[in-house]
Motif scaffolding. Structure first.
Motif, mmCIF file in Angstrom:
data_model
loop_
_atom_site.group_PDB
_atom_site.id
_atom_site.type_symbol
_atom_site.label_atom_id
_atom_site.label_comp_id
_atom_site.label_asym_id
_atom_site.label_seq_id
_atom_site.Cartn_x
_atom_site.Cartn_y
_atom_site.Cartn_z
ATOM 1 N N ARG B 316 4.908 -3.839 -4.892
ATOM 2 C CA ARG B 316 4.352 -4.907 -4.080
ATOM 3 C C ARG B 316 3.858 -4.283 -2.789
ATOM 4 O O ARG B 316 4.542 -3.447 -2.204
ATOM 5 C CB ARG B 316 5.432 -5.956 -3.802
ATOM 6 N N ILE B 317 2.672 -4.669 -2.350
ATOM 7 C CA ILE B 317 2.174 -4.147 -1.075
ATOM 8 C C ILE B 317 2.776 -4.964 0.070
ATOM 9 O O ILE B 317 2.801 -6.195 0.026
ATOM 10 C CB ILE B 317 0.632 -4.165 -1.010
ATOM 11 N N VAL B 318 3.274 -4.255 1.062
ATOM 12 C CA VAL B 318 3.847 -4.891 2.247
ATOM 13 C C VAL B 318 3.137 -4.333 3.483
ATOM 14 O O VAL B 318 3.039 -3.116 3.645
ATOM 15 C CB VAL B 318 5.366 -4.614 2.352
ATOM 16 N N PHE B 319 2.628 -5.221 4.287
ATOM 17 C CA PHE B 319 2.033 -4.786 5.546
ATOM 18 C C PHE B 319 3.090 -4.905 6.628
ATOM 19 O O PHE B 319 3.719 -5.965 6.783
ATOM 20 C CB PHE B 319 0.814 -5.647 5.889
ATOM 21 N N ALA B 320 3.310 -3.822 7.343
ATOM 22 C CA ALA B 320 4.246 -3.837 8.472
ATOM 23 C C ALA B 320 3.402 -3.958 9.737
ATOM 24 O O ALA B 320 2.684 -3.030 10.102
ATOM 25 C CB ALA B 320 5.077 -2.558 8.485
#
Lengths: 338, 338
Positions: B316-320
């Motif tokens: 899953r792509i997670v933007f921080a």
């Protein structure tokens, strides 16, 4: 065995040639002695075949010579069973932009064949489009010292898709797209322009992107009340100068018999089909095309992303490098396992 | 049946309510008449259930109202069997940034449940990090009018990886990485820091990224001759302000028991492992993390690229999202099929 630095080479006294060149392909012989570049000396220190260079062990030598990145690549290729030579002027033919010349497995500097002309790049360096274009193979060293090998090629994208067009089909500019409320049936079905408003299988209204519409208008296939220029103007309004560059690439692909459709779902400009006989029976699209200007500086991580995605969907990423004169260079990049 | 525009609504005379609301969920009843927003009127024109609005047919109405994008989304969801209402102040509770409120399949505006709060975005719009963060579901309309649905979430990344660290292990700064020539054995094997110089299985020297080294130095686990600040300085030299932002995200993940390793091969900053018991027996990494500043403007196509890639590798792509105060917001985006 100990070696000494002499200018920018490391010199191994006799029988250096016999020990490290004749059977192992390190360096360049000088009589019975042997000249090495730093990265080769580092590798021999790493293996324990050299004890020191000017009294330095491997940690001291790497700290003194700043050859860590090429050393990591050199070591990896040696581990994979390759002989390779530093692409140093006078040591190999035609060094070009390469750092190493890698020989086919089982061959070495005694033979003529070259498998890869390899350039070493750190993850944080940027790659100009022109330097990428001149590269054959890249070894990218990421921040954790993992390696990614990439092969650069110059593909000739050609296809055999149908190209017959209607004349003057009425079309309406609608925000940032164009609609043909009553399109010629073959425009979608045979030549794969646009997207039916009511799903793939349906006849009825056809939506085209501004790029498709600009191309069709230019070829007299559709007629927009406001005129052909209005489509171009709308494109430039919503996309700026990118619109003309993307249109140039779209047109070049169509002229080559290739059908470009949006690559949005893959984060690219276009996905392409070499041979479309019918939109009802589409094959697999072979390429993802990203349009960039010729002065673009590639970030290796972005290239890795494109390459990985393309591979995962069984396509090849192609960069279309455009310039203001309308010339297009095609550049493909693929993952390589040496 | 004909309707008329009245300010920014379209008014259907009686029995508009009975025909289009009671069984089909269009608009907002006003006695036996019915108020519609443009996109609903367009859909009834498209279906042939309305003959005209102020004398306009669908092409004329779309040209006059500029609701093409939401119309495409509305039509698609109706085709998929959903009822949906315009998220108009006074028509639905808590419209927020949404354009439509979509009800669970089989339910409608008569019921209380909401399945999606949907925002419509054109491919060419940019999305501020804050507006993405406030979104629930996006429908992106690309230039060829294909739709991509994205679901936005706020994941709580937690893990249970081992976190015991050594003290003062000697390490050497070497260009843009750090090497432990004689590392404590557990540093790689148990806690998965660094990368063995001679391959995964080997003991021996350990290479760390500057990020890993900065974290380890900060926790007193390694000692670099030049001091902890020298690692930070080197990081800032080679990466600029991005280094501190990436280090903040790396540190936050480690504090949560999650192990971040380079995401280079996936074009991301990090891939993460929730539970590492041993580097010899790694599970699947669950997330790809991309570090962006809180004032970042997302391009939908770049988001599509990240989402597609992550999906293809079962992550899953997670933007921080980082800010100068060190606060981090976590935002995940996934493809959705309504």
């Amino acid at each position: 065995m100990d070696a000494t630095r002499d200018g920018d080479v490391v010199r191994v006294p006799p029988p250096g040639r016999e020990r490290f060149y004749d059977s192992q392909g390190y360096g360049r012989p000088d009589g019975d002695a042997l000249d090495l570049v730093s990265v080769e000396a580092a590798h021999l220190l790493f293996r324990g075949d050299l004890d020191s260079v000017d009294g330095m062990d491997l940690p001291a030598f790497l700290a003194a010579t700043d050859c860590t990145l090429p050393f990591l690549v050199y070591k990896d290729l040696r581990n994979r069973g390759f002989y390779l030579s530093p692409a140093r002027e006078g040591w190999v033919d035609d060094p070009g932009t390469a750092d190493f010349v890698v020989y086919p497995r089982g061959e070495g500097p005694w033979d003529d064949a070259v498998e890869y002309r390899l350039r070493v790049v750190g993850e944080r360096e940027t790659l100009s489009a022109s330097s990428l274009s001149e590269s054959d193979t890249l070894a990218v060293v990421d921040e954790e010292s993992e390696l990614t090998y990439l092969s650069v090629d110059h593909p000739d994208l050609r296809g055999e898709s149908a190209s017959d067009l209607p004349a003057d089909a009425p079309a309406a500019l609608l925000a940032d797209r164009v609609v043909l409320w009553d399109p010629p049936g073959d425009l979608y079905r045979r030549t794969f322009y646009g997207q039916p408003l009511d799903g793939r299988q349906a006849a009825g209204p056809l939506q085209c992107s501004l790029i498709e519409a600009a191309y069709l208008a230019e070829h007299g296939a559709i007629r927009v009340d406001e005129g052909r220029e209005a489509v171009l103007d709308r494109g430039r309004d919503v996309e700026g100068e990118r619109f003309d560059r993307r249109l140039a690439v779209y047109s070049a692909l169509r002229e080559r018999g290739v059908v470009p459709k949006t690559g949005f779902k893959f984060g690219a400009d276009f996905r392409t089909y070499a041979t479309v006989e019918s939109a009802d029976d589409l094959g697999h699209s072979e390429h993802l095309v990203r349009v960039v200007s010729r002065d673009h500086a590639f970030n290796p991580r972005d290239v890795a992303l494109d390459v990985r995605l393309a591979h995962g969907v069984r396509k090849r990423i192609v960069f279309a490098l455009t310039d203001p004169e309308g010339t297009i260079d095609w550049l493909s990049v693929e993952r390589l396992t040496p």
